[in-house]
Write an enzyme that holds these catalytic residues in place. Sequence first.
Site, PDB file in Angstrom:
ATOM      1  N   ARG A  81      -8.121  37.449  -2.596  1.00  0.00           N
ATOM      2  CA  ARG A  81      -8.796  38.878  -2.577  1.00  0.00           C
ATOM      3  C   ARG A  81     -10.162  38.980  -3.161  1.00  0.00           C
ATOM      4  O   ARG A  81     -10.870  39.814  -3.171  1.00  0.00           O
ATOM      5  CB  ARG A  81      -7.782  39.832  -3.411  1.00  0.00           C
ATOM      6  CG  ARG A  81      -6.578  40.513  -2.553  1.00  0.00           C
ATOM      7  CD  ARG A  81      -5.899  41.394  -3.741  1.00  0.00           C
ATOM      8  NE  ARG A  81      -5.526  42.447  -3.276  1.00  0.00           N
ATOM      9  CZ  ARG A  81      -4.136  42.762  -2.838  1.00  0.00           C
ATOM     10  NH1 ARG A  81      -3.240  41.590  -2.979  1.00  0.00           N
ATOM     11  NH2 ARG A  81      -3.737  43.945  -2.494  1.00  0.00           N
ATOM     12  N   ARG A 138       4.911  56.446   1.648  1.00  0.00           N
ATOM     13  CA  ARG A 138       5.499  55.368   0.726  1.00  0.00           C
ATOM     14  C   ARG A 138       5.739  55.610  -0.919  1.00  0.00           C
ATOM     15  O   ARG A 138       7.027  55.501  -1.288  1.00  0.00           O
ATOM     16  CB  ARG A 138       5.017  54.060   0.692  1.00  0.00           C
ATOM     17  CG  ARG A 138       5.698  52.828   0.071  1.00  0.00           C
ATOM     18  CD  ARG A 138       4.677  51.602   0.251  1.00  0.00           C
ATOM     19  NE  ARG A 138       3.869  51.273  -0.366  1.00  0.00           N
ATOM     20  CZ  ARG A 138       2.606  50.367  -0.602  1.00  0.00           C
ATOM     21  NH1 ARG A 138       2.935  49.559   0.308  1.00  0.00           N
ATOM     22  NH2 ARG A 138       1.796  50.180  -1.312  1.00  0.00           N
ATOM     23  N   ARG A 183       6.424  53.535  -5.967  1.00  0.00           N
ATOM     24  CA  ARG A 183       5.501  52.536  -6.727  1.00  0.00           C
ATOM     25  C   ARG A 183       4.455  53.198  -7.494  1.00  0.00           C
ATOM     26  O   ARG A 183       3.927  54.045  -7.205  1.00  0.00           O
ATOM     27  CB  ARG A 183       4.745  51.872  -5.681  1.00  0.00           C
ATOM     28  CG  ARG A 183       5.293  50.254  -5.407  1.00  0.00           C
ATOM     29  CD  ARG A 183       4.708  49.548  -4.391  1.00  0.00           C
ATOM     30  NE  ARG A 183       3.181  49.310  -4.601  1.00  0.00           N
ATOM     31  CZ  ARG A 183       2.424  48.443  -3.953  1.00  0.00           C
ATOM     32  NH1 ARG A 183       3.103  48.054  -2.813  1.00  0.00           N
ATOM     33  NH2 ARG A 183       1.380  48.223  -4.232  1.00  0.00           N
ATOM     34  N   ARG A 205      -7.807  51.730  -5.166  1.00  0.00           N
ATOM     35  CA  ARG A 205      -7.554  50.544  -4.658  1.00  0.00           C
ATOM     36  C   ARG A 205      -8.174  50.259  -3.536  1.00  0.00           C
ATOM     37  O   ARG A 205      -8.863  49.137  -3.154  1.00  0.00           O
ATOM     38  CB  ARG A 205      -5.980  50.098  -4.214  1.00  0.00           C
ATOM     39  CG  ARG A 205      -5.169  50.115  -5.676  1.00  0.00           C
ATOM     40  CD  ARG A 205      -3.556  50.650  -5.381  1.00  0.00           C
ATOM     41  NE  ARG A 205      -2.882  49.897  -4.497  1.00  0.00           N
ATOM     42  CZ  ARG A 205      -1.920  50.774  -3.831  1.00  0.00           C
ATOM     43  NH1 ARG A 205      -1.648  51.923  -4.401  1.00  0.00           N
ATOM     44  NH2 ARG A 205      -1.347  50.024  -2.749  1.00  0.00           N
TER      45      ARG A 205
HETATM   46  P1  ADP Z   1      -1.396  46.769  -1.790  1.00  0.00           P
HETATM   47  O1  ADP Z   1      -2.431  45.814  -1.194  1.00  0.00           O
HETATM   48  O2  ADP Z   1      -0.718  47.368  -0.859  1.00  0.00           O
HETATM   49  O3  ADP Z   1      -2.279  47.502  -2.809  1.00  0.00           O
HETATM   50  P2  ADP Z   1       0.008  44.434  -3.055  1.00  0.00           P
HETATM   51  O4  ADP Z   1       1.326  44.651  -3.265  1.00  0.00           O
HETATM   52  O5  ADP Z   1      -0.830  43.721  -2.276  1.00  0.00           O
HETATM   53  O6  ADP Z   1      -0.448  46.094  -2.634  1.00  0.00           O
HETATM   54  O7  ADP Z   1      -0.769  44.491  -4.657  1.00  0.00           O
HETATM   55  C1  ADP Z   1      -0.415  45.434  -5.539  1.00  0.00           C
HETATM   56  C2  ADP Z   1      -1.466  45.023  -6.881  1.00  0.00           C
HETATM   57  O8  ADP Z   1      -1.183  43.767  -7.509  1.00  0.00           O
HETATM   58  C3  ADP Z   1      -2.795  45.010  -6.666  1.00  0.00           C
HETATM   59  O9  ADP Z   1      -3.364  46.315  -6.567  1.00  0.00           O
HETATM   60  C4  ADP Z   1      -3.350  44.084  -7.853  1.00  0.00           C
HETATM   61  O10 ADP Z   1      -3.221  44.828  -9.034  1.00  0.00           O
HETATM   62  C5  ADP Z   1      -2.333  43.086  -7.848  1.00  0.00           C
HETATM   63  N1  ADP Z   1      -2.679  41.680  -7.124  1.00  0.00           N
HETATM   64  C6  ADP Z   1      -1.963  41.446  -5.876  1.00  0.00           C
HETATM   65  N2  ADP Z   1      -2.618  40.591  -5.398  1.00  0.00           N
HETATM   66  C7  ADP Z   1      -3.672  40.159  -6.064  1.00  0.00           C
HETATM   67  C8  ADP Z   1      -4.681  39.121  -6.082  1.00  0.00           C
HETATM   68  N3  ADP Z   1      -4.979  38.450  -5.091  1.00  0.00           N
HETATM   69  N4  ADP Z   1      -5.666  39.437  -7.088  1.00  0.00           N
HETATM   70  C9  ADP Z   1      -5.661  40.101  -7.868  1.00  0.00           C
HETATM   71  N5  ADP Z   1      -4.557  41.053  -8.108  1.00  0.00           N
HETATM   72  C10 ADP Z   1      -3.857  40.975  -7.124  1.00  0.00           C
END
Ligand code: ADP
Length: 188
Positions: free
Chosen positions: A90, A129, A135, A146
């Site tokens: 990310r 959701r 959540r 986000r």
């Molecule tokens: P979404 O993409 O729907 O926001 P995710 O379940 O993929 O949800 O991620 C939820 C949270 O987990 C993110 O907002 C972040 O805080 C954390 N997170 C997930 N993947 C990463 C990543 N690769 N790097 C940093 N934080 C992450």
Amino acid sequence: MSSRIILIGPPGAGKGTQAARLSEALGIPAISTGDIFRANVKGETELGKLAKRYMDAGEYVPDEVTNSMVADRLAQDDAAVGFLLDGYPRTSAQVDELDRILAAEDTAIEHVVELTADTDEVVARLLARAQTEGRSDDSEDVIRHRLDVYEEQTQPLTDIYRSRGLLRQVDGLGDVDDITERILSSIR
Ligand code: ADP
């Protein structure tokens, strides 16, 4: 057939839903950093306590933490045949780390699938959701944040993968089965 695939796209684009189907269709594990963090939050581990602060604020968990978690996960046996990464990398530092991990194994990513969906649609999906799953990061202000963080830090990664010839863009709007088919044909 081995496949190493990244699924990228804004929150609410449907990555989790598609990751489960693709994992089944391709016989590779779906690895979701969000799911691993949520499991740790639920289990009240040290990692979970640390991650929760960032997740609830709609911020990314620091790269060092996420990177070492992913390195451990990719070292597990089931990932040797391939994997589908949902929600990682990310940030550009995460791209570098993933490159390093794969180069050490003499492998590389084969496809980066970007699931696209416009902002109004993803906000509506995430709010829906919130009603069903509860959540803690699905409140409207955290959702908006986000999306901003995604646009600023993650969207630019598509240019990196496009320049490597790996980017496949797939429309994330429509029937769930149709989207799975679109993704599968984009990587064939
Ligand atoms: P979404 O993409 O729907 O926001 P995710 O379940 O993929 O949800 O991620 C939820 C949270 O987990 C993110 O907002 C972040 O805080 C954390 N997170 C997930 N993947 C990463 C990543 N690769 N790097 C940093 N934080 C992450």
